[in-house]
Design an enzyme around this catalytic site. Structure first.
Site, PDB file in Angstrom:
ATOM      1  N   HIS A  56      -3.292   4.884   0.348  1.00 16.44           N
ATOM      2  CA  HIS A  56      -3.115   6.135   1.095  1.00 16.44           C
ATOM      3  C   HIS A  56      -4.100   7.183   0.574  1.00 16.44           C
ATOM      4  CE1 HIS A  56      -0.969   9.282   3.259  1.00 16.44           C
ATOM      5  NE2 HIS A  56      -0.095   8.399   3.722  1.00 16.44           N
ATOM      6  N   GLU A  84      -6.070   4.826   6.020  1.00 13.84           N
ATOM      7  CA  GLU A  84      -5.079   3.861   5.562  1.00 13.84           C
ATOM      8  C   GLU A  84      -5.200   2.527   6.311  1.00 13.84           C
ATOM      9  OE1 GLU A  84      -1.185   5.836   5.890  1.00 13.84           O
ATOM     10  OE2 GLU A  84      -2.326   7.673   6.254  1.00 13.84           O
TER      11      GLU A  84
END
Length: 331
Positions: A176, A297
């Site tokens: 992330h 991501e």
């Protein structure tokens, strides 16, 4: 000739962490809490430009643990905080609007991983390992996971996920990472240029769960096929990477001096842009502006456990999981 190295360090702000440096002077900072990247500093005009937006201390990361971390066992949202495998319903933790977000209340991002360093063939990095017991947060199977970070002398930064289980389960991890290629989140990402090889996005509901439909990006705010400035666009959406595309996307700094080009084995990449909710927070390289960072991501499409048209995120005991994503660093 100096080649890529990795060093174990300690500091008051972060405790034990790791610093990987290549022969060109790039520095990748890594931490066992959440198996996360803390920094990615590139030499630009005689100074280091850290393009990862993060916190100033490990305490800050423990309070805001999604930044630059390993997300799992399932990234994104599990609708209704439950899923079905082989006619058995598994209930997971409803930690956001009745859904399970990023694995639950204490996902991979909030766990301490074991760390082992390595150097080989002009590259260096850290292998983080974590064992997740059967039933943890509602997920079946004893899961053994690895997050492997690598920096090479030819300016490639990669993260690779591996896993095995002793019982059928769901597994869909991601990194992330939050990026601002100016080196400071005080500058908005509006003038960053983003090019994505994705002609479709997965449609989402108001709570950001997916509907199972895909939407053509042409003529919409999602159209970055030929490259465009991000502008004021707010995103939290899965882009479906074109089949056969050699790279998923390229993000370029406003001054053109830094770019990240992503290649991934994942079928999708979720793009999230920060907004007013994050604005005003004090980060390591400045106060976060509105629209101060973009998260990239790579992962399976969220909701794939319901919608097999997107593939599969089921992990079985007879087939280990592996997925690698690599950023080519251009500066």
């Amino acid at each position: 000739m100096q080649m890529a190295t990795v060093t174990k360090l300690d500091s008051k702000a972060f405790g034990t962490y790791y610093e990987v440096k290549n022969e060109n002077g790039e520095i990748l900072g890594l931490h066992p809490f959440g198996a996360r990247a803390m920094s990615l500093a590139l030499p630009v005009d005689g100074t280091l430009r850290d393009v990862l937006v993060g916190w100033k201390t490990i305490t800050d990361y423990k309070e805001n643990s999604y930044y630059n971390t390993t997300i799992g066992p399932v990234a994104g949202r599990i609708a209704g905080a439950q899923f079905e495998l082989d006619e058995t319903i598994y209930k997971t933790e409803a930690n956001q609007k009745g859904n399970t977000l990023h694995g639950g209340f204490v996902g991979f991002d909030a766990r301490n991983w074991e760390a082992q360093t390595f150097t080989k063939d002009n590259e260096a990095g850290v292998i983080f390992t974590l064992n997740d017991p059967d039933g943890n947060h509602g997920f079946p199977g004893n899961l053994a996971a690895k997050a492997i970070y690598t920096l090479t002398d030819d300016n490639q930064y990669s993260f690779k996920f591996e896993a095995t289980t002793d019982k059928k389960t769901l597994f869909n991890p991601t990194n992330h990472g939050y990026y601002n290629l100016t080196g400071s989140p005080s500058e908005s990402i509006d003038t960053h240029n983003l090019q994505i090889n994705a002609h479709f996005v997965a449609k989402t509901n108001d709570d950001v769960t997916t509907t199972g439909e895909k939407v053509a990006v042409a003529g919409t705010k999602f159209d970055f096929v030929t490259g465009a400035k991000i502008g004021e666009t707010l995103l939290d959406d899965p882009f479906l990477i074109d089949e056969g595309a050699q790279k998923a996307l390229t993000l370029t700094a406003p001054d053109g001096k830094v770019a990240l080009s992503l290649m991934t084995q994942a079928p999708a990449v979720v793009i999230y842009t920060t907004g007013t909710g994050e604005a005003g927070t004090v980060m390591k390289n400045g106060v976060m502006a509105n629209h101060g960072a973009v998260a990239i991501e790579p992962q399976g499409v969220p909701g794939t456990e319901i919608y097999p048209q997107f593939g599969s995120i089921t992990l079985t005991a007879d087939k280990p999981y592996t997925m690698e994503s690599t950023f080519k660093l251009i500066f």
